[in-house]
Design a protein around this motif. Structure first.
Motif, PDB file in Angstrom:
ATOM      1  N   THR A   6       0.846  -1.199   0.000  1.00  0.00           N
ATOM      2  CA  THR A   6       0.000   0.000   0.000  1.00  0.00           C
ATOM      3  C   THR A   6       0.878   1.245   0.000  1.00  0.00           C
ATOM      4  OG1 THR A   6      -1.798   1.098   1.200  1.00  0.00           O
ATOM      5  CG2 THR A   6      -0.096   0.120   2.546  1.00  0.00           C
ATOM      6  N   ASP A   7       0.262   2.402  -0.251  1.00  0.00           N
ATOM      7  CA  ASP A   7       1.017   3.648  -0.072  1.00  0.00           C
ATOM      8  C   ASP A   7       1.111   3.965   1.424  1.00  0.00           C
ATOM      9  OD1 ASP A   7       1.336   4.069  -2.782  1.00  0.00           O
ATOM     10  OD2 ASP A   7      -0.448   5.341  -2.973  1.00  0.00           O
ATOM     11  N   ALA A  25      -6.682   9.053   1.840  1.00  0.00           N
ATOM     12  CA  ALA A  25      -7.366   8.699   0.583  1.00  0.00           C
ATOM     13  C   ALA A  25      -7.728   9.959  -0.202  1.00  0.00           C
ATOM     14  CB  ALA A  25      -8.621   7.887   0.898  1.00  0.00           C
ATOM     15  N   ASP A  28      -5.331  10.951  -2.688  1.00  0.00           N
ATOM     16  CA  ASP A  28      -5.181   9.938  -3.756  1.00  0.00           C
ATOM     17  C   ASP A  28      -4.201   8.833  -3.405  1.00  0.00           C
ATOM     18  OD1 ASP A  28      -7.021  11.145  -5.405  1.00  0.00           O
ATOM     19  OD2 ASP A  28      -5.506  12.522  -6.229  1.00  0.00           O
ATOM     20  N   SER A  30      -3.222   5.140  -1.867  1.00  0.00           N
ATOM     21  CA  SER A  30      -3.894   3.889  -1.500  1.00  0.00           C
ATOM     22  C   SER A  30      -3.626   3.665  -0.009  1.00  0.00           C
ATOM     23  CB  SER A  30      -3.375   2.720  -2.327  1.00  0.00           C
ATOM     24  OG  SER A  30      -2.004   2.516  -2.066  1.00  0.00           O
ATOM     25  N   ALA A 150     -10.389   3.669  -2.099  1.00  0.00           N
ATOM     26  CA  ALA A 150      -8.926   3.634  -1.930  1.00  0.00           C
ATOM     27  C   ALA A 150      -8.527   3.002  -0.594  1.00  0.00           C
ATOM     28  CB  ALA A 150      -8.372   5.053  -1.997  1.00  0.00           C
ATOM     29  N   ARG A 152      -8.441   0.023   1.947  1.00  0.00           N
ATOM     30  CA  ARG A 152      -8.642  -1.413   2.146  1.00  0.00           C
ATOM     31  C   ARG A 152      -8.623  -1.673   3.650  1.00  0.00           C
ATOM     32  NH1 ARG A 152      -4.507  -5.969  -0.095  1.00  0.00           N
ATOM     33  NH2 ARG A 152      -5.612  -7.735   0.810  1.00  0.00           N
TER      34      ARG A 152
END
Ligand SMILES: Cc1cc2nc3c(=O)[nH]c(=O)nc-3n(C[C@H](O)[C@H](O)[C@H](O)COP(=O)(O)OP(=O)(O)OC[C@H]3O[C@@H](n4cnc5c(N)ncnc54)[C@H](O)[C@@H]3O)c2cc1C
Length: 568
Positions: A6-7, A25, A28, A30, A150, A152
């Protein structure tokens, strides 16, 4: 190796973690939002039933600068003023945003209702009702999180270590509680939002997952902790009769509002003997009330459960009903009739003012490692005003998410599978594998909680703290590796408890070491051998871990020199 990428990785999905996820999120990024419990259903946020402080000025004139002034006063000179200012000036925007997202703050016509609370100079504390503030804000944030593709969400993952490469946070190792296996999370940035540490104490208002893991994870990663000695003990936490499904710290506003009497085990009022004018007024401050209760217990004049009685029997039932609202019926279902019987109350560990040291971007000294919510130290200095903690969770969560989300745009992915494998192998090798029958991790947790309450509780001495330090080191160095972990596989409680205990011991040691070094009494840190405030200690205490040993040093508190922020 089971892996996810993930980011932005967020550890803990309470108020701070969920707000951080939404905010990242929006940049932008993740986002992977992990929690050892169910997303948005573990930790303190959902348990809070009272109020949230923000200078909305809807009940009476108020402004953020006044909220800041009150916060700094309560912090007894130790606040990181930049963080306090962010909290106070960011509060109103977050409260109104939550309203937009669906939180139904209690209203009087067009106005959001706001109550006064101890230490606040204005009616500033909003609420949903006196039973549902925490559940309502948690539900709002859960809904908002679920709307954003975005983000999870992974429940039942306890993060047990972070992966650091060249001074930068690049991932984490989690224990999947559902199958007992480990998982590696690669990330460009990590936000520690795993809440407070009050489960370290035998008497606490905590949920089962507030063992102070964020602090241990930060220390192991090389980050700094600040002012770990400042644990807030709430003076009149509920002790008995048993209370199911209600906030154990619910009594405070009612005591102030109605004038609940504190009586010792002989049914005699006693607080005035400890330097407060309480008789007939019932306004003793939290520290005096806590001290008076514990001293009566020490003198053998406590109640059966080791506290004092809180008595409302002198108040007419109509007045009780008007003040308690729906709470009175909920109490009746718990078998508590306030018109007939007093309840037992006593000091209980409730909140942590200390925590992970961050700058105004919520970033630690480890690149890419952020913190948010109660895990962060400094905004409340040596003592916290009621209602400031949920505001802190929202404001710092939003800020950490925004800053991390922005920063990852400039970071390339830094996945290092080899390093992750090494970290994973090391973690997997830690829990003892011996088949001989021994002590279960939960038993040592209980021993630690008892030790912390007895030796590092509301009133401390050098002697008691030194003894606590010695015993914690013994638990860490000898007992931890000899515990029995029965069986393996899904929801292995012994394995979960063992990893949690490992973190609890590290965090407990940080609290005790810090409490031992601060030879004065200030705010929530009370030393019976140093009963006065000492101007020499008008400093923050910073703790780091070097070669397995805690090192403490002193720093000047961050002062607001750039002027007050504006509402953004
Ligand atoms: C009973 C009670 C009543 C309170 N009442 C009020 C009030 O009225 N007003 C107020 O302002 N404050 C109140 N507080 C304090 C306030 O609720 C908290 O300070 C605030 O909610 C903290 O939010 P947070 O998101 O930082 O942490 P939390 O809401 O505690 O969330 C932390 C999350 O991290 C998870 N976690 C922990 N360790 C790990 C790990 N290793 N891996 C993955 N996940 C992990 C936990 O499961 C949890 O879901 C109260 C606290 C309690 C306990």
């Amino acid at each position: 190796m089971q892996e996810v990428s993930t980011d932005v990785l967020i550890v803990g999905a309470g108020g701070a973690g969920m707000y951080a996820a939404i905010s990242a999120a929006r940049q932008d990024a993740s986002v992977l939002l992990l929690d050892k419990s169910l997303i948005g259903r573990g930790g303190a946020t959902i348990m809070a039933q009272m109020t949230v402080a923000a200078a909305l000025g809807q009940e009476e004139p108020d402004d953020c600068a006044t909220h800041l002034k009150d916060t700094l006063e309560a912090g007894r000179g130790l606040c990181n003023e930049e963080l306090s200012a962010l909290l106070c000036f960011g509060g109103p925007e977050r409260i109104l945003e939550m309203q937009e997202w669906g939180t139904r703050w209690a209203r009087a016509g067009e106005r959001v209702r706001q109550e006064i609370a101890p230490g606040h100079s204005r009616k500033r504390c909003c609420y949903v009702d006196f039973l549902n503030t925490g559940p309502a804000v948690a539900a709002t944030l859960r809904r908002k999180v679920s709307e954003l593709a975005a983000i999870r969400r992974l429940s039942n993952i306890a993060v047990v270590d972070l992966v650091i490469k060249d001074g930068r946070a690049i991932g984490a190792v989690g224990l999947d509680l559902a199958d007992g296996e480990f998982v590696v999370c690669h990330a460009k940035a990590i936000i520690l939002a795993a809440g407070g540490l009050t489960k370290l104490y035998e008497r606490n208002s905590a949920s089962s997952n507030m063992g102070g893991e964020a602090y241990a994870l930060a220390l192991w990663a090389g980050a700094e902790l600040i002012d770990m000695e400042f644990v807030q003990f709430f003076p009149i936490g509920h002790l008995a009769p048993r209370l199911v499904g209600m906030d154990p710290i619910m009594w405070d506003p009612f005591r102030y509002k109605l004038g609940g009497k504190l009586l010792n085990g002989d049914f005699v009022e006693f607080v005035d003997r400890y330097g407060a004018v309480d008789f007939g007024k019932y306004t003793a401050t939290r520290d005096i009330a806590a001290y008076a209760i514990l001293k009566e217990v020490e003198a053998g004049r406590g109640t059966p459960h080791g506290g004092a009685y809180l008595d409302f029997r002198h108040i007419p039932e109509t007045q009780l009903r008007a003040a308690f609202g729906p709470v009175i019926d909920r109490l009746l279902t718990n078998g508590i009739d306030l018109t007939k019987t007093p309840v037992e109350v006593g000091p209980t560990a409730h909140y942590h003012m200390g925590g992970i040291r961050v700058n105004a971007r919520m970033e630690t000294c480890i690149q890419g490692l952020y913190a948010a919510g109660e895990a962060v130290g400094g905004a409340n200095g040596a003592n916290r005003l009621s209602g400031n903690a949920i505001t802190e969770a929202f404001v710092f969560g939003a800020r950490a998410g925004a800053c991390a989300g922005e920063q990852v745009k400039t970071f390339s992915r830094n996945e290092d599978r080899k390093l992750a494998q090494v970290a994973l192998d090391r973690i997997a090798s830690l829990p003892p594998r011996s088949s001989k029958r021994g002590v279960a991790p939960i038993a040592l947790q209980a021993e630690l909680q008892n030790l912390m309450w007895e030796k590092a509780g509301p009133f401390r001495t050098g002697e008691k703290l030194s003894e606590a330090e010695r015993q914690i080191r013994e638990m860490l160095e000898q007992e931890l590796s000899g515990l029995e972990i029965a069986g393996d596989g899904a929801f292995n409680m012994d394995l979960q408890d063992w990893f949690e205990l490992r973190a609890m011991l590290t965090t407990a040691e940080a609290v005790v070491t810090s409490a031992l070094s601060r030879e004065e009494s200030r705010g929530a840190h009370q030393r019976e051998d140093y009963p006065n405030v000492d101007p020499l200690y008008l400093k923050n205490q910073v703790v780091t871990l070097k070669n397995g040993a805690l090192i403490s040093s002193w720093a000047n508190p961050v002062r607001l020199c750039a002027g007050l922020p504006t509402r953004d």
